[in-house]
Design a protein around this motif. Structure first.
Motif, PDB file in Angstrom:
ATOM      1  N   THR A   1       9.600  -5.506  -6.803  1.00 54.60           N
ATOM      2  CA  THR A   1       8.200  -5.863  -7.483  1.00 54.60           C
ATOM      3  C   THR A   1       7.524  -4.865  -8.308  1.00 54.60           C
ATOM      4  OG1 THR A   1       6.446  -6.911  -6.494  1.00 54.60           O
ATOM      5  CG2 THR A   1       7.149  -5.038  -5.286  1.00 54.60           C
ATOM      6  N   ASN A   2       6.210  -5.140  -8.442  1.00 54.95           N
ATOM      7  CA  ASN A   2       5.515  -4.150  -9.429  1.00 54.95           C
ATOM      8  C   ASN A   2       4.840  -3.129  -8.817  1.00 54.95           C
ATOM      9  OD1 ASN A   2       2.522  -5.152  -9.245  1.00 54.95           O
ATOM     10  ND2 ASN A   2       4.139  -7.051  -9.163  1.00 54.95           N
ATOM     11  N   LEU A   3       4.814  -2.020  -9.442  1.00 51.63           N
ATOM     12  CA  LEU A   3       3.996  -1.075  -8.936  1.00 51.63           C
ATOM     13  C   LEU A   3       2.677  -1.186  -8.059  1.00 51.63           C
ATOM     14  CD1 LEU A   3       4.391   1.673 -11.748  1.00 51.63           C
ATOM     15  CD2 LEU A   3       5.656   1.574  -9.510  1.00 51.63           C
ATOM     16  N   VAL A   4       1.900  -2.142  -8.665  1.00 53.52           N
ATOM     17  CA  VAL A   4       0.797  -2.421  -8.223  1.00 53.52           C
ATOM     18  C   VAL A   4       0.721  -2.893  -6.691  1.00 53.52           C
ATOM     19  CG1 VAL A   4      -1.491  -3.460  -8.750  1.00 53.52           C
ATOM     20  CG2 VAL A   4       0.010  -3.088 -10.609  1.00 53.52           C
ATOM     21  N   VAL A   5       1.730  -3.447  -6.285  1.00 56.24           N
ATOM     22  CA  VAL A   5       1.609  -4.173  -4.931  1.00 56.24           C
ATOM     23  C   VAL A   5       2.847  -3.590  -4.152  1.00 56.24           C
ATOM     24  CG1 VAL A   5       0.921  -6.377  -5.986  1.00 56.24           C
ATOM     25  CG2 VAL A   5       3.250  -6.079  -5.592  1.00 56.24           C
ATOM     26  N   GLN A   6       3.460  -2.690  -4.231  1.00 57.83           N
ATOM     27  CA  GLN A   6       4.400  -2.169  -3.399  1.00 57.83           C
ATOM     28  C   GLN A   6       3.874  -1.927  -1.974  1.00 57.83           C
ATOM     29  OE1 GLN A   6       6.967   0.597  -5.125  1.00 57.83           O
ATOM     30  NE2 GLN A   6       8.050  -0.816  -6.548  1.00 57.83           N
ATOM     31  N   ASN A   7       2.941  -0.830  -1.949  1.00 55.59           N
ATOM     32  CA  ASN A   7       2.285  -0.831  -0.728  1.00 55.59           C
ATOM     33  C   ASN A   7       1.848  -1.683   0.230  1.00 55.59           C
ATOM     34  OD1 ASN A   7      -0.319   0.420   0.676  1.00 55.59           O
ATOM     35  ND2 ASN A   7       1.557   1.682   1.077  1.00 55.59           N
ATOM     36  N   PHE A   8       1.279  -2.492  -0.567  1.00 51.88           N
ATOM     37  CA  PHE A   8       0.572  -3.709   0.017  1.00 51.88           C
ATOM     38  C   PHE A   8       1.539  -4.622   0.587  1.00 51.88           C
ATOM     39  CE2 PHE A   8      -2.377  -7.535  -0.673  1.00 51.88           C
ATOM     40  CZ  PHE A   8      -2.920  -7.439   0.989  1.00 51.88           C
ATOM     41  N   ALA A   9       2.754  -5.005  -0.362  1.00 50.03           N
ATOM     42  CA  ALA A   9       3.745  -5.724   0.287  1.00 50.03           C
ATOM     43  C   ALA A   9       4.311  -5.084   1.495  1.00 50.03           C
ATOM     44  CB  ALA A   9       4.897  -5.977  -1.032  1.00 50.03           C
ATOM     45  N   ALA A  10       4.749  -3.998   1.495  1.00 47.79           N
ATOM     46  CA  ALA A  10       5.352  -3.407   2.543  1.00 47.79           C
ATOM     47  C   ALA A  10       4.513  -3.592   3.965  1.00 47.79           C
ATOM     48  CB  ALA A  10       5.717  -1.931   2.275  1.00 47.79           C
TER      49      ALA A  10
END
Ligand code: 3NM
Length: 549
Positions: A278-287
């Motif tokens: 996925t894209n950089l913007v959402v990686q933390n949120f997705a995890a």
């Protein structure tokens, strides 16, 4: 006799050093016959006529011993000299009707075609079967005319299916780049219905050169290909037959919701891997979302890791938030690994309609992989439909950014788009919006949960993809109902979060949303149910918004 020919595993020979090596062609073909090829074409573009005839005679002896037809590429004279079962003719070879005059009606004549027009002419001239290609670029034949991909072959099959009796009846094989790693996906994707009432014309076989002739052990390679042809692709291996509508809508929804609470329980129990590219913007949120719903996240954009990860029983999210040539190559490699392992893949074609780069990226991904679920907003789904070969009738609008923009279609139109695309791609399609529409082509539902705050934070669409990956991985029997459960979990958590006193706007909504994802998951998994779910079934889905080109 001709009508009984089995085209399913069609071997085309190659005598070049690069593929055959220093081995003896007749021995290699004999091994392939033992392994299970069902028809053989002797293709040799360089040998003199004398050698062609003596090799063809030796091959014919072997083929006859296995009761398998032998065809000769291009050379009608050689076929006549040998007395074998027929010929295969390219577009630059003798034309089919002239060959028919020389060979008579009992012999098999096949023709290479790459377009609807070439297919129509070959059938009119009396071809028994068509070799349709080139499917994928291949080192075996570099001077191929057109690489037409899955869509190109589907178009030709559809046109034959819509044609006269001879066109309907003609047998077909596809050729170009087919091997053990893609064969099951290709045959699955080529069987693409264009409407609920029409059975698609099947591809009757796959033609291969290097996957057998170039294999270290042609017998094992052929028997492996043959086994693959006769078994479902790994991504369908766990599917239970989808149920059809229960008698009343109320019964149907009760069934969907009781499935949903079990699905939530299953996510918490299995804690499946959610592999996000996925894209950089959402990686933390997705995890964080993955952890809150009980899944095990990994953000891994480097595809070399995918084969190992695909074996862990999880699912892959392919999020096109940022598209680069490098990223695309990684996607394709990872998709192949998951398709082979049978792990579900969610395609999130972020901003698919925004630029020509993204439009062609979607087309390339669809041509190279099977997606269990494609999710997107209205414009993204329309872009996917267009990459799948549809043109869209009615209003359309250019996508600007990756935000969803204003909806253009009515709910019945959306239901029609989603179910038509799902039927053709043989997967689940979810169109998100104020009311989400989801379908597997046979069953279509709407879900009207969610909250406006989801549209005001980054990554809410992307992390719905993450949620869906966990639900599909943990509930592979009925992935459509699993996806509905995932949407409910996500959207009801958003509603609950928005109602909290500590939530003042989109900023405070984010942590509350994570809390609610966690809280509701635990609650429903412990014998709860999805209260407040607003799911409806759409039983009369119209046709005609999406039209095949
Ligand atoms: N004909 P492989 S492609 C012989 O497109 C041939 O008409 C093609 O080789 C066509 O299975 C091809 O090794 C070669 O990819 C296919």
């Amino acid at each position: 006799m001709k009508d009984q020919v089995d085209y399913s595993l069609y071997l085309v020979t190659d005598s070049t050093e690069a593929i055959l090596g220093s081995r003896d062609l007749v021995q290699v073909v004999e091994q392939a016959l033992i392994g299970g090829v069902t028809i053989v074409q002797y293709r040799d573009k360089t040998s003199d006529t004398g050698v062609l005839i003596s090799t063809a005679k030796a091959l014919h002896e072997k083929c006859k011993a296995h009761n398998i037809p032998l065809l000769i590429n291009d050379r009608v004279d050689v076929a006549l000299a040998v007395g074998c079962e027929g010929v295969h003719l390219g577009q630059d070879d003798m034309n089919v009707s002239e060959a028919r005059n020389l060979l008579g009606n009992d012999k098999i004549i096949g023709a290479t075609v790459s377009s609807i027009e070439e297919a129509r002419i070959a059938v009119e001239r009396g071809a028994d079967y068509l070799g349709i290609g080139t499917l994928y670029a291949t080192n075996t034949k570099k001077n191929t005319k057109d690489i037409i991909g899955i869509n190109g072959i589907r178009k030709i099959l559809k046109s034959l299916n819509d044609g006269n009796e001879a066109e309907k009846k003609v047998k077909t094989v596809c050729i170009g780049g087919v091997n053990a790693s893609n064969l099951q996906r290709i045959t699955h994707q080529l069987h693409a219905p264009s409407s609920p009432s029409t059975q698609p014309k099947p591809i009757d076989g796959v033609a291969v050169v290097s996957a057998i002739i170039g294999a270290p052990d042609p017998k094992t390679a052929s028997s492996h290909l043959s086994k693959l042809l006769h078994s479902p692709p790994p991504f369908k291996a766990h599917s239970t037959e989808p149920h059809f509508w229960l008698e009343s809508n109320a019964q149907e929804i009760t069934h969907v919701l009781s499935f949903a609470s079990l699905a939530t329980k299953s996510v918490r129990e299995k804690s499946p891997l959610s592999h996000n590219m996925t894209n950089l913007v959402v990686q933390n949120f997705a995890a964080n979302v993955a952890l809150c719903i009980g899944a095990s996240p990994i953000m891994a954009n480097y595809a070399a890791e995918a084969p190992d990860l695909a074996r862990l029983g999880g699912a892959l999210v392919v999020n096109m938030g940022t598209v680069t040539p490098d990223g695309l190559a990684n996607f394709k490699q990872a998709i192949n690994a998951y398709n082979l392992a049978g792990g579900p893949i969610i395609l999130d074609p972020v901003g698919a309609g925004a630029t020509s780069v993204r439009r062609s990226a979607v087309a390339e991904l669809l041509n190279n992989g099977y997606f269990d679920l494609i999710k997107g907003n209205e414009r993204e789904i329309l872009a996917v439909a267009s990459a799948s070969g549809f043109s869209v009738s009615g209003p359309t609008s250019q996508q600007r950014g990756v935000d969803s923009g204003t909806a253009v279609y009515t709910l019945p139109q959306k239901a029609s788009i989603v179910s038509t695309l799902a039927l053709r791609e043989r997967c689940i399609v979810l169109m998100t919006g104020a009311t989400d529409v989801i379908s597997d082509g046979n069953r279509t539902y709407t879900i009207s949960n969610g909250h406006a705050y989801l549209g005001m934070i980054t990554g809410s669409g992307c992390t719905l993809g993450t949620t869906l990956s966990a639900y599909l991985a943990a509930n592979q029997g009925d992935k459509l109902l699993a996806a509905i459960a995932g949407v409910l979990h996500y959207e009801i958590a958003a509603e609950e979060a928005s109602r909290r006193e500590d939530v003042k706007g989109p900023g405070t909504f984010v942590p509350a949303f994570l809390d609610e994802l966690y809280r509701l998951g635990v609650k429903v998994a412990g014998d709860g149910e999805w209260e407040g779910a607003r799911v409806e079934c759409v039983k009369d889905v119209g046709e005609g918004v999406l039209v095949l080109d």
